[in-house]
Design a protein around this motif. Structure first.
Motif, PDB file in Angstrom:
ATOM      1  N   TRP A  45       1.120  -0.842   0.080  1.00 30.66           N
ATOM      2  CA  TRP A  45       0.524  -0.179  -0.242  1.00 30.66           C
ATOM      3  C   TRP A  45       0.841   0.960  -0.055  1.00 30.66           C
ATOM      4  O   TRP A  45       2.195   0.851   0.583  1.00 30.66           O
ATOM      5  N   ASN A  46       0.627   2.359  -0.553  1.00 33.49           N
ATOM      6  CA  ASN A  46       1.208   3.580  -0.528  1.00 33.49           C
ATOM      7  C   ASN A  46       0.118   4.527  -0.502  1.00 33.49           C
ATOM      8  O   ASN A  46      -0.869   4.854  -1.026  1.00 33.49           O
ATOM      9  N   TYR A  47       0.219   6.090  -0.841  1.00 30.51           N
ATOM     10  CA  TYR A  47      -1.052   6.942  -0.387  1.00 30.51           C
ATOM     11  C   TYR A  47      -1.195   7.326  -1.686  1.00 30.51           C
ATOM     12  O   TYR A  47      -2.303   7.397  -1.110  1.00 30.51           O
ATOM     13  N   MET A  48      -0.832   7.276  -2.459  1.00 33.17           N
ATOM     14  CA  MET A  48      -1.307   7.530  -3.982  1.00 33.17           C
ATOM     15  C   MET A  48      -1.914   6.725  -4.163  1.00 33.17           C
ATOM     16  O   MET A  48      -3.093   7.102  -4.482  1.00 33.17           O
ATOM     17  N   MET A  49      -2.585   5.699  -3.880  1.00 31.10           N
ATOM     18  CA  MET A  49      -3.112   4.594  -3.469  1.00 31.10           C
ATOM     19  C   MET A  49      -4.673   4.953  -3.410  1.00 31.10           C
ATOM     20  O   MET A  49      -6.200   3.735  -3.928  1.00 31.10           O
ATOM     21  N   ARG A  50      -4.366   5.605  -2.635  1.00 30.47           N
ATOM     22  CA  ARG A  50      -6.064   6.180  -1.691  1.00 30.47           C
ATOM     23  C   ARG A  50      -6.996   7.002  -3.168  1.00 30.47           C
ATOM     24  O   ARG A  50      -8.111   7.352  -2.564  1.00 30.47           O
TER      25      ARG A  50
END
Length: 254
Positions: A31-36
């Motif tokens: 998971w990474n922040y941009m995937m939100r």
């Protein structure tokens, strides 16, 4: 403790800092922040994401993922910008829910569960979104996962966070979901034994330890008919063609 600031001392890009943080705290899930900003598939046929993932300009992604049904969650103050945009192409369920720890979330889970099961039973796929896909919509997905897979809140949260790491129901929703395990298991127990309860005493087969269930715990008895309590307060709109709406409303709850 890892010092994130020192590792990115030369950057002023907030998203770079948050992405670096996510690599540290979510290494297994990727998971990474941009995937939100995108939707993620939580269990087969069920996606969770932000409102942006349901916008008309991103319909190509919905088509690519095979989305057929959408649960749109907002409160009345958000209705002017969070609303079903493609009613001719998708079946919508719209719920008015305030993202407040004083809001009751459990009363919405039965209708959401029915809507999702209807879609999945027809080999459709469902997107559940709120504004950011973090609290309200996530709480509904967590409730569905708990009841469908017999999970506790902790187990469901672990599963959902593996797919969408930013999930974070507000404290009020989290507290209610912790209690929901007792509620849905009680519902399932009474559903399984409904036929036996309708028999006369001499027709009911005796089993070892039957005496344990002759006097239900007061808490269990109080919530046994939870599903019948809440439907009046739900602001629901299901939009598509009339045949779909009639067919959906005529089904028994799964």
């Amino acid at each position: 403790m890892v010092d994130i600031s020192s590792s990115l001392a030369e950057t002023h890009n907030v998203e770079d800092i948050l992405s670096y943080r996510d690599k540290l705290f979510y290494p297994a899930s990727g998971w990474n922040y941009m995937m939100r900003r995108n939707m993620q598939e939580i269990v087969p046929g069920l996606f969770l994401g932000p409102y942006s993932s349901a916008l008309k300009q991103y319909q190509s992604n919905l088509l690519e993922q095979g989305i057929t049904h959408i649960v749109c969650v907002r409160d009345s103050s958000e209705a002017h910008f969070i609303y079903p945009q493609m009613t001719d192409n998708y079946t919508y369920l719209t719920l008015d829910i305030v993202d407040s720890e004083f809001e009751g979330i459990l009363k919405h889970i039965p209708v959401v569960t029915k809507f999702i099961n209807t879609a999945r039973n027809r080999h459709g796929k469902v997107l559940v979104h709120g504004n950011t896909g973090i609290s309200r919509s996530a709480a509904l997905v967590l409730g569905y996962v708990m009841k469908t897979y017999n999970y506790s809140y902790t187990q469901a949260l672990r599963l959902v966070k593996q797919k969408r790491g930013c999930v974070n129901p507000n404290p009020g929703f989290a507290s209610q979901l912790n209690e929901y395990e007792v509620i849905y298991k009680t519902q399932k127990y009474f559903a399984r034994h409904q036929g036996q309860c309708s028999k006369t005493p001499d027709q009911t087969p005796k089993r070892r330890n039957d005496g344990l269930f002759e006097e239900p715990h007061p808490k269990i008895a109080a919530i046994a008919r939870y599903d019948d309590i809440s439907q009046k307060d739900i602001n629901v709109s299901v939009r598509k063609n009339p045949n779909t709406v009639s067919e959906f409303c005529s089904q028994d709850e799964s």
